[in-house]
Scaffold this active site. Structure first.
Site, mmCIF file in Angstrom:
data_model
loop_
_atom_site.group_PDB
_atom_site.id
_atom_site.type_symbol
_atom_site.label_atom_id
_atom_site.label_comp_id
_atom_site.label_asym_id
_atom_site.label_seq_id
_atom_site.Cartn_x
_atom_site.Cartn_y
_atom_site.Cartn_z
ATOM 1 N N ILE A 99 43.984 35.752 41.444
ATOM 2 C CA ILE A 99 43.975 36.803 40.703
ATOM 3 C C ILE A 99 43.403 37.702 41.631
ATOM 4 O O ILE A 99 43.957 38.851 41.635
ATOM 5 C CB ILE A 99 42.946 36.578 39.531
ATOM 6 C CG1 ILE A 99 43.316 37.801 38.356
ATOM 7 C CG2 ILE A 99 41.434 36.829 39.777
ATOM 8 C CD1 ILE A 99 42.783 37.453 37.077
ATOM 9 N N ASP A 100 42.692 37.320 42.652
ATOM 10 C CA ASP A 100 42.382 38.478 43.615
ATOM 11 C C ASP A 100 43.258 38.958 44.646
ATOM 12 O O ASP A 100 43.469 39.935 45.481
ATOM 13 C CB ASP A 100 41.382 37.919 44.527
ATOM 14 C CG ASP A 100 39.960 37.537 44.020
ATOM 15 O OD1 ASP A 100 39.840 38.106 42.425
ATOM 16 O OD2 ASP A 100 38.954 36.969 44.404
ATOM 17 N N GLU B 201 33.709 43.027 42.839
ATOM 18 C CA GLU B 201 32.498 42.138 42.741
ATOM 19 C C GLU B 201 32.004 41.738 44.080
ATOM 20 O O GLU B 201 30.809 41.590 44.276
ATOM 21 C CB GLU B 201 32.912 40.681 41.850
ATOM 22 C CG GLU B 201 33.787 39.774 42.725
ATOM 23 C CD GLU B 201 34.113 38.580 41.960
ATOM 24 O OE1 GLU B 201 33.196 37.942 41.450
ATOM 25 O OE2 GLU B 201 35.322 38.313 41.716
ATOM 26 N N ARG C 295 36.418 23.133 39.589
ATOM 27 C CA ARG C 295 36.261 23.294 41.135
ATOM 28 C C ARG C 295 35.869 22.092 41.606
ATOM 29 O O ARG C 295 35.232 21.288 40.821
ATOM 30 C CB ARG C 295 35.359 24.475 41.272
ATOM 31 C CG ARG C 295 35.864 25.651 40.793
ATOM 32 C CD ARG C 295 34.742 27.122 41.102
ATOM 33 N NE ARG C 295 35.450 28.286 40.459
ATOM 34 C CZ ARG C 295 36.223 28.901 40.949
ATOM 35 N NH1 ARG C 295 37.038 28.745 41.988
ATOM 36 N NH2 ARG C 295 36.886 30.219 40.313
ATOM 37 N N GLY C 296 36.252 21.947 42.853
ATOM 38 C CA GLY C 296 35.570 20.633 43.568
ATOM 39 C C GLY C 296 36.546 19.408 43.400
ATOM 40 O O GLY C 296 37.413 19.610 42.648
ATOM 41 N N MET D 196 37.392 38.586 30.146
ATOM 42 C CA MET D 196 38.560 38.873 29.221
ATOM 43 C C MET D 196 39.941 39.045 30.155
ATOM 44 O O MET D 196 40.871 38.513 29.539
ATOM 45 C CB MET D 196 38.392 40.266 28.736
ATOM 46 C CG MET D 196 36.869 40.015 28.049
ATOM 47 S SD MET D 196 36.513 41.711 27.275
ATOM 48 C CE MET D 196 37.966 42.258 26.419
ATOM 49 N N GLY E 156 41.398 27.557 48.711
ATOM 50 C CA GLY E 156 40.651 26.419 48.830
ATOM 51 C C GLY E 156 41.339 25.369 48.073
ATOM 52 O O GLY E 156 41.417 24.532 48.872
#
Length: 534
Positions: free
Chosen positions: A305-306, A405, A250-251, A458, A277
């Site tokens: 994945i979301d 989450e 990331r970043g 997983m 992002g």
């Protein structure tokens, strides 16, 4: 220029969400009737400025009293969804006959200018004027479930986007191309499938210099991270494993430093695999290349994945995540069903959107309560989640809860911490819910055997299933077709079952979220049988 972190951070993505109805669903905890309030809010937005709550709404207000407003809206929409091309900057850019042809598979030679030799013209190319319809439902009323209206009458206005695929003319000579692939953000099933297909398609065009940038955008600046040569031989079986052949992070460094590195390496095609992002970073790189007048095609492949990227049917990795989540849900169900007054709790991915939790709950048929970020709920009180769990134990003897989450973050103490991408670090609602359930039944003096499962890592590390494998293959191929066609600052996606090109700014304007008044959420509620927890 600043580093990529703020560019790809949450503020860049969510800057418009506070002005939309999504903010209502994410923050309100006082709604008496969610569906009724959703409809009222949607009508109010439409009647105030003529904008639809969903994708495709114009940036400015629509004056429906103007007899030509539909035509004006379509023109504005067409301008917004026009995809950038090399010709926009290099007006004298030369095109060449495409070297991609499946009619005769003669090996490519250095003298490729006439394309593959063939007695007949191949009719497998996409015309630049081909379009795909963005919306296919003609809502008759703003009160219809899931309605996305442009005006108060829900008038039908056609909205067209660019069809993806190989073009008859290309704007790069294959022997002069150096293509680079970079994977950013977190892991997601299907990354290796996309990498593999990009490499294979590039080679079919005749490209011989293909490299992978290791560990995301930081691979452009870290001296100890050497680029990885890629070929069909290298990637042939990489799709049989999860993770990313190139690594992720990331970043990253400043946009100017990344473009400096691109120039130094002689890269003129960059394929960026990542979420909202990462796409914001890709768009910044595209803009900087244009500013410097560098002929580089920057093409994104949406990876989340979301499933929270706007305008697309789905993103790769999502189907695999829903399928793998079934194992965790089934385990929680067996634990709960086998125990005396058992309760199983499963936490799934979904920072700001509950698509995985919703679809996994629907698919399993074993969930009694599904909690997502978009729909507010109370834990305590006569209509709270805990009271319903008590009812389920009394009537069924067991219960299973599935929580995204990002759900219930209002119950947790905020830390204001950020990750490397600038995203807010979420509290662990799954653990909090587990503790609250145990505490609640202990105070009642009643037995409750609570089991908690968090399969997040997983699932992320799995290889893609068959459905995602096909999606990844086509996305990878179309990313290469788009780059050779001279497009840049675009991403490829699936829209109404067809593959299309979107300008990056349109897909990162805000995250896609579950509409609590959508038919899919209503189906989930029908399946779980859960009440309104407000």
């Amino acid at each position: 220029m600043e580093s990529l972190s703020p560019v790809i951070g949450q503020k860049a993505i969510l800057q418009t969400i506070n002005n939309t109805n999504h903010n209502h669903f994410l923050t309100s905890v006082t709604v008496r009737n969610l569906n009724r309030d959703c409809r009222r809010l949607r009508i109010r937005v439409v009647s105030k400025n003529g904008d639809a709550a969903g994708a495709g709404a114009a940036g400015g207000g629509i004056d429906s009293s103007d007899p030509d407003w539909k035509l004006k809206y379509q023109k504005e929409f067409e301008a917004r969804f026009s995809i950038p091309h090399i010709n926009d900057v290099f007006h004298d850019a030369v095109s060449y006959p495409s070297t991609f042809c499946l009619k005769m598979r003669t090996p490519i030679t250095e003298k490729f200018a006439e394309g593959y030799p063939s007695d007949e013209k191949w009719h497998g190319y996409i015309n630049n004027n081909d379009r795909v319809l963005l919306k296919v439902i003609n809502y008759s009323s703003a009160t219809s479930a899931g309605a996305e209206c442009i005006d108060s009458n829900c008038s039908w206005v056609e909205q067209w986007v660019h069809r993806a695929g190989p073009r008859e003319k290309i704007y790069f000579k294959p022997e002069e191309v150096k293509a680079a692939i970079v994977t950013c953000g977190g892991l997601c099933p299907g990354l290796n499938d996309v990498i593999r297909q990009i490499v294979i398609t590039l080679e079919i065009y005749g490209v011989t210099r293909i490299v992978g940038i290791p560990f995301g955008y930081r691979g452009f600046s870290e001296e100890d991270l050497a680029e990885m040569p890629l070929s069909r031989k290298v990637v042939q079986n990489v799709h049989l494993s999860g993770g990313s052949l190139l690594g992720v992070s990331r970043g990253g460094p400043k946009v100017s430093d990344i473009v400096d590195s691109i120039q130094e390496r002689g890269i003129n095609m960059l394929f960026v695999l990542g979420g909202n992002g990462t796409h914001a970073g890709a768009n910044a790189i595209h803009d900087e290349c244009r500013k410097r007048r560098i002929k580089v095609a920057v093409v994104g492949v949406p990876k989340t994945i979301d499933n929270d990227i706007m305008l697309m049917d789905k993103t790769f990795g999502f189907d695999t995540a829903v399928e793998e989540a079934q194992r965790a849900i089934n385990s929680a169900y067996i634990e709960a069903h086998s125990a005396y007054r058992g309760i199983g709790i499963v936490k799934l991915m979904g920072r700001s959107s509950g698509f995985i939790a919703m679809q996994a709950s629907l698919a399993s048929g074993q969930i009694d309560i599904c909690l997502i970020p978009e729909v507010p709920f109370n834990l305590h009180g006569p209509h709270g989640v805990l009271r319903h769990l008590k009812y389920l134990l009394e009537t069924k003897g067991s219960a299973v809860v599935c929580a995204a989450e990002g759900a219930g973050q209002g119950f947790l103490e905020k830390t204001n911490a950020k990750d490397a991408s600038g995203n807010a670090v979420l509290g662990d609602f799954g653990v909090y819910l587990q503790q609250e359930v145990k505490k609640y039944f202990k105070e009642l003096g009643e037995t409750a055997d609570v089991k908690y499962i968090d399969p997040t890592y997983m699932i992320r590390a799995c290889r893609a299933n068959a459905s995602d494998g096909i999606l990844c293959t086509v996305l990878g191929q179309n990313a290469v077709h788009g780059a050779f066609a001279g497009y840049s600052g675009i991403t490829v996606g699936i829209c109404n079952t067809h593959y299309v090109y979107f300008p990056i700014p349109e897909v990162i304007s805000k995250p896609r979220v579950v509409d609590p008044n959508s038919r899919m959420w209503h189906r989930c509620l029908t399946s779980t049988g859960q009440p309104d927890f407000i």
